[in-house]
Design a protein around this motif. Structure first.
Motif, mmCIF file in Angstrom:
data_model
loop_
_atom_site.group_PDB
_atom_site.id
_atom_site.type_symbol
_atom_site.label_atom_id
_atom_site.label_comp_id
_atom_site.label_asym_id
_atom_site.label_seq_id
_atom_site.Cartn_x
_atom_site.Cartn_y
_atom_site.Cartn_z
ATOM 1 N N LEU A 64 0.841 -1.200 0.000
ATOM 2 C CA LEU A 64 0.000 0.000 0.000
ATOM 3 C C LEU A 64 0.875 1.249 0.000
ATOM 4 O O LEU A 64 0.653 2.193 -0.767
ATOM 5 C CB LEU A 64 -0.911 0.008 1.231
ATOM 6 N N HIS A 65 1.879 1.219 0.857
ATOM 7 C CA HIS A 65 2.757 2.376 0.961
ATOM 8 C C HIS A 65 3.402 2.676 -0.389
ATOM 9 O O HIS A 65 3.383 3.792 -0.888
ATOM 10 C CB HIS A 65 3.811 2.094 2.040
ATOM 11 N N GLU A 66 3.931 1.637 -1.006
ATOM 12 C CA GLU A 66 4.581 1.823 -2.308
ATOM 13 C C GLU A 66 3.587 2.296 -3.356
ATOM 14 O O GLU A 66 3.889 3.150 -4.181
ATOM 15 C CB GLU A 66 5.188 0.506 -2.789
ATOM 16 N N LEU A 67 2.430 1.708 -3.298
ATOM 17 C CA LEU A 67 1.412 2.063 -4.292
ATOM 18 C C LEU A 67 1.046 3.544 -4.182
ATOM 19 O O LEU A 67 0.958 4.251 -5.183
ATOM 20 C CB LEU A 67 0.180 1.186 -4.057
ATOM 21 N N LEU A 68 0.882 4.000 -2.969
ATOM 22 C CA LEU A 68 0.528 5.408 -2.776
ATOM 23 C C LEU A 68 1.652 6.316 -3.273
ATOM 24 O O LEU A 68 1.405 7.348 -3.885
ATOM 25 C CB LEU A 68 0.249 5.694 -1.293
ATOM 26 N N LEU A 69 2.879 5.893 -3.029
ATOM 27 C CA LEU A 69 3.991 6.751 -3.427
ATOM 28 C C LEU A 69 4.246 6.674 -4.925
ATOM 29 O O LEU A 69 4.827 7.591 -5.511
ATOM 30 C CB LEU A 69 5.256 6.358 -2.660
ATOM 31 N N SER A 70 3.831 5.588 -5.543
ATOM 32 C CA SER A 70 4.096 5.450 -6.982
ATOM 33 C C SER A 70 3.116 6.267 -7.815
ATOM 34 O O SER A 70 3.298 6.427 -9.004
ATOM 35 C CB SER A 70 4.019 3.980 -7.393
ATOM 36 N N GLN A 71 2.076 6.764 -7.187
ATOM 37 C CA GLN A 71 1.076 7.538 -7.917
ATOM 38 C C GLN A 71 1.321 9.031 -7.722
ATOM 39 O O GLN A 71 1.809 9.439 -6.676
ATOM 40 C CB GLN A 71 -0.320 7.232 -7.358
ATOM 41 N N PRO A 72 0.956 9.814 -8.716
ATOM 42 C CA PRO A 72 0.960 11.255 -8.441
ATOM 43 C C PRO A 72 -0.021 11.500 -7.298
ATOM 44 O O PRO A 72 -1.026 10.801 -7.196
ATOM 45 C CB PRO A 72 0.412 11.874 -9.725
ATOM 46 N N PRO A 73 0.258 12.462 -6.420
ATOM 47 C CA PRO A 73 -0.669 12.685 -5.318
ATOM 48 C C PRO A 73 -2.071 12.949 -5.857
ATOM 49 O O PRO A 73 -2.258 13.813 -6.713
ATOM 50 C CB PRO A 73 -0.126 13.934 -4.633
ATOM 51 N N ARG A 97 4.143 7.661 8.556
ATOM 52 C CA ARG A 97 5.077 7.707 7.425
ATOM 53 C C ARG A 97 4.879 8.991 6.616
ATOM 54 O O ARG A 97 5.183 9.044 5.439
ATOM 55 C CB ARG A 97 4.873 6.494 6.539
ATOM 56 N N GLN A 98 4.301 9.948 7.255
ATOM 57 C CA GLN A 98 4.172 11.306 6.704
ATOM 58 C C GLN A 98 3.188 11.417 5.547
ATOM 59 O O GLN A 98 3.267 12.339 4.743
ATOM 60 C CB GLN A 98 5.541 11.851 6.226
ATOM 61 N N LEU A 99 2.275 10.485 5.432
ATOM 62 C CA LEU A 99 1.280 10.612 4.368
ATOM 63 C C LEU A 99 0.013 11.266 4.919
ATOM 64 O O LEU A 99 -0.432 10.931 6.016
ATOM 65 C CB LEU A 99 0.972 9.240 3.766
ATOM 66 N N PRO A 100 -0.542 12.182 4.180
ATOM 67 C CA PRO A 100 -1.686 12.944 4.691
ATOM 68 C C PRO A 100 -2.993 12.152 4.595
ATOM 69 O O PRO A 100 -3.706 12.232 3.611
ATOM 70 C CB PRO A 100 -1.733 14.166 3.771
ATOM 71 N N ASN A 115 11.799 11.613 -2.198
ATOM 72 C CA ASN A 115 10.944 12.029 -1.088
ATOM 73 C C ASN A 115 9.467 12.092 -1.459
ATOM 74 O O ASN A 115 8.830 13.133 -1.330
ATOM 75 C CB ASN A 115 11.357 13.418 -0.612
ATOM 76 N N PRO A 116 8.901 11.013 -1.926
ATOM 77 C CA PRO A 116 7.536 11.106 -2.434
ATOM 78 C C PRO A 116 6.539 11.556 -1.377
ATOM 79 O O PRO A 116 5.626 12.324 -1.682
ATOM 80 C CB PRO A 116 7.227 9.695 -2.904
#
Ligand SMILES: Nc1ncnc2c1ncn2[C@@H]1O[C@H](COP(=O)(O)OP(=O)(O)OP(=O)(O)O)[C@@H](O)[C@H]1O
Length: 793
Positions: free
Chosen positions: A450-459, A482-485, A768-769
């Protein structure tokens, strides 16, 4: 610490802390330290719902400075950087004291137990606290106030309300594929011999005020469900209508209902519902719209406010969780259209706040959900045991994107004999505008994937579905740390928190929403690009509704589902759906491909409906059970504060293998509880729910948020992830605290599929995604820019 054995002088402090059960002991400890040391005066606890914590504010007696203290758990791995991040996050909090603190504070000290921000914000103003401010309930949003001396056609506009209602930024605009809706096949059974489908809204002969409001909404052409449903409803037929998610069903029922009420009012010069103070008796609505969830009720209320603008029709919404007093006041001011969740409606009826004898139009939206086992008894009570007319004077409409055969059979009980069934596309089908990806992810790998998936996408706005409330909390904490909003939404949150969470998601302040099934149906939120089924559901209809939160009104969207052996129940129908929508069928689902499949399933014929009995319903109703007794007020949706997901009990899948299912296959416990799981032995232990990684969940405000001591324990094949369980439980203790290294869950297996998921033209963020994600959030959400980045129109 035994809070009860304390000196009486601390009773008031104790009371205040105990309002925050997840956090009480920790808060109280800090509270005592501060007050006993005469460090502070005027000490109070403040909730920071978006941050998911409680803080303590106080005034230093010497310098008059106000301090904000963030109590932490002893084992919590906090750093100055994290504290500074928390401070800046406070600027998004609704409480003005926290906003002000964030604007004027500097981080000043940290100890094992607390982190202190110094600030000089103005003294507390209790009246400004949203929790005490009844204006902030969604059910109190303003509607157009028609005055007695207005006459039709000359009613004045209300520019402030108009700006709020039709604000382009907040509403979804149609996408490039909107016109493709017209290629979808239409089928009808029952009803009139012939009727003429609309080619434009003008042909509908709506009341002029409604015509004006359609223009204000920028609807230029009707969607297929509107083209067909509107003329059928305008000519008075009962209707059971099925059309894809996001294809405009709401307007298909709201417009004819509103128009008919208005036309009748004009003709009869009916007494006004919304004459201030004119009617202090029971509300007697002419239209009743029943929906399964609070969020959906609020959304339909918003649509009703838009379509009824500058008219004498007054919509009111009532739903569980919000103050009944406030809703009763709204009802007492008069109500022409009542939008309600079932439990709250029964409550209002029993309290004498609503009479249904004037109802002429009855709508069940998400009708298959409203009529399924959980709600059926309440609905029967409303429809059959109340003063609701049950003759041809009642015009009934049922809408959904899915209609299991059993619900089709049940629906007949509520319709006139000549009712019409209408379907646009296949029943339970989904739009091809959704790119559906199914990737194989084992339970232990889900977090990293999930973490990777979120970071692999444009916000972009992303909705993550999980099966349980506790898991929603856990993932929220994990990603947040992990600093995701992110923010989470589920049935254990207070209604205030639910409204705030949805608002934060809609505004883009928290563009990642982690939700249970409560958000699966109906929600229409602008620019939701990605739906992730972190926990794939067993029920294909639920899947259709979940992924339908993206790709609405002709916009494209992406749905990614994590699949593993536990999800075998949905595999055949999921494979069928993927093929029907011309989506890639992954290798691991190919064994389920059947070439002997009819993709054009229709409504059942009457004789087939006759053969269906209620006992046939179990496969269609994974949420069955556990609702009926919770209907009154407390929980109108999937679960209640005290007993979540009880409905899984009867749903043990046929032939399930306990060794491969948490808790021996859907046991009665919340989150695959410790009891059944230890009985099931190996496979996936319950600790998987708190998982590896050692990120400590943030304690949650509100009740039942799932950090009770020991709930994360149980048998686990993955013993490494249990580090930190055990003594010293206290507040949420033992949930993998301190084990940053976790159990070594690997994400590498998923690197391929995850990184290949970007939408056309999108690129992964290079460095730094998470920061970039946060940048987008903190610099304000520019949905246009996001849409361009995502390759949307
Ligand atoms: N004729 C139209 N022209 C432009 N936009 C429309 C039209 N009809 C509906 N919409 C917009 O399309 C979006 C989806 O509509 P709506 O929420 O009614 O879908 P739905 O079919 O009820 O979906 P779901 O099954 O998920 O509840 C909304 O933002 C709505 O304002």
């Amino acid at each position: 610490m035994d809070l009860l054995s304390l000196h009486p002088k601390f009773q008031d402090l104790k009371e205040e802390c105990l309002q925050f059960p997840d956090h009480a002991e920790q808060l109280f400890q800090v509270y005592l330290d501060l007050t006993q040391a005469k460090d502070f005066e005027d000490v109070h606890v403040i909730k920071a719902p978006l941050l998911g914590r409680c803080l303590i504010e106080g005034v230093h007696p010497d310098n008059g400075n106000r301090y904000l203290v963030l109590p932490t758990l002893a084992t919590e791995p906090w750093s100055v950087t994290k504290m500074e991040a928390s401070l800046s996050a406070l600027s998004n909090e609704p409480d003005p004291r926290l906003k002000a603190a964030a604007a004027s504070s500097t981080f000043s000290s940290t100890t094992q137990m607390e982190h202190r921000f110094t600030s000089n914000w103005s003294p507390r103003d209790d009246n400004a606290v949203p929790d005490d401010n009844p204006e902030s309930w969604a059910c109190e949003k303003p509607v157009y106030e028609w005055k007695e001396d207005y006459s039709e056609g000359t009613a004045p506009s209300n520019s402030a309300l108009e700006a709020e209602l039709y604000d382009e930024e907040g509403r979804l605009s149609v996408g490039v594929h909107f016109d493709n809706y017209h290629k979808i096949s239409v089928s009808r059974k029952g009803g009139p011999d012939t009727y003429i489908a609309l080619t434009s809204f003008a042909e509908a002969k709506f009341h002029p005020t409604i015509v004006d409001n359609i223009k204000r909404m920028n609807y230029s052409n009707p969607t297929p469900i509107q083209k067909h449903a509107i003329p059928l409803l305008m000519s008075g037929y009962d209707l059971l209508a099925c059309a894809q998610t996001g294809s405009g069903k709401t307007a298909a029922f709201l417009l004819p209902v509103l128009s008919k009420i208005l036309t009748k009012m004009s003709r009869d010069a009916a007494p006004l519902a919304n004459r201030p103070g004119a009617r202090r008796t029971k509300a007697s609505p002419q239209a009743l719209i029943i929906l399964p969830t609070r969020e959906l009720a609020i959304q339909i209320f918003d649509e009703a406010r838009r379509f009824s603008y500058m008219s004498r029709v007054r919509p009111v919404v009532i739903y569980g969780g919000a103050e009944m007093r406030v809703q009763k006041e709204q009802l007492a001011r008069g109500c022409d259209i009542l939008i309600a969740t079932p439990g709250r409606l029964v409550d209002a009826m029993e309290r004498g706040a609503v009479a249904l004898d004037s109802v002429r139009y009855l709508v069940l939206d998400e009708a298959d959900r409203v009529l399924d086992l959980g709600f059926e008894e309440t609905i029967r009570r409303i429809l059959l045991s109340s003063d609701l007319p049950r003759d041809e004077g009642l015009h009934t409409m049922l809408f959904s994107a899915t209609f299991p055969p059993t619900i089709q059979a049940l629906a007949r009980d509520f319709m006139m004999d000549d009712y019409c069934r209408l379907r646009i596309g296949r029943i339970g089908g989904t739009t091809t505008d959704i790119m559906q990806k199914v990737i194989q992810v084992e339970e232990y790998d889900k977090e990293e994937t999930l973490h990777e998936l979120l970071l692999s996408q444009p916000p972009s706005r992303t909705l993550v579905f999980v099966e349980t409330k506790r898991r929603a909390d856990y993932l929220d904490d994990l990603l947040y740390n992990r600093q995701l909003p992110c923010i989470s939404l589920h049935g254990d949150r207070s209604q205030r928190e639910r409204e705030l969470a949805l608002e934060a998601f809609k505004s883009g302040r928290s563009p990642i929403l982690i939700a249970t099934a409560v958000a699966a149906r109906g929600l229409d939120i602008k620019d939701v690009y990605h739906v992730i089924n972190y926990d794939l559901c067993d029920d294909i209809d639920e899947y259709v509704h979940r992924i339908g939160r993206t790709a609405r009104a002709g916009n494209p969207g992406l749905a990614t589902s994590f699949y593993n052996d536990r999800n075998y129940m949905i595999a055949p129908l999921l494979t069928k759906l993927l093929m029907e929508c011309q989506q890639e069928v992954p290798e691991f689902l190919k064994e389920y491909i059947s070439h002997d499949v009819d993709y054009d399933t229709d409504f059942l014929e009457p004789d087939a409906l006759d053969q269906i009995t209620l006992t046939d319903r179990a496969p269609d109703t994974p949420y069955s059970g556990g609702y009926v007794d919770k209907m009154k007020g407390v929980s109108n949706e999937y679960g209640s504060a005290s007993s979540s997901n009880a409905g899984y009990g009867p749903h043990t899948p046929p032939g399930s293998d306990p060794g491969h299912h948490l808790g021996g296959g859907y046991g009665p416990s919340d989150v695959y509880g410790p009891g059944p799981s230890s009985a099931s032995g190996s496979g996936y232990g319950t600790a998987g729910d708190y998982g590896p990684g050692g990120v400590r969940p943030r304690p949650r405000i509100g009740s039942g948020s799932g950090l009770e001591p020991g709930t994360g324990s149980g048998s686990s094949a993955r013993s490494g992830s249990n580090t930190g369980l055990g003594p010293g439980a206290g507040l949420g203790a033992g949930l993998g605290a301190g084990s940053e290294s976790g159990s070594g869950a690997s994400s590498s297996a998923n690197a391929g599929p995850v990184t290949s998921l970007g939408p056309p033209g999108s690129e992964s963020w290079d460095s730094n995604p998470a920061d970039k994600y946060r940048d987008v959030q903190s610099n304000g959400w520019d949905s246009k820019q996001q849409s361009v980045a995502l390759g949307w129109n």
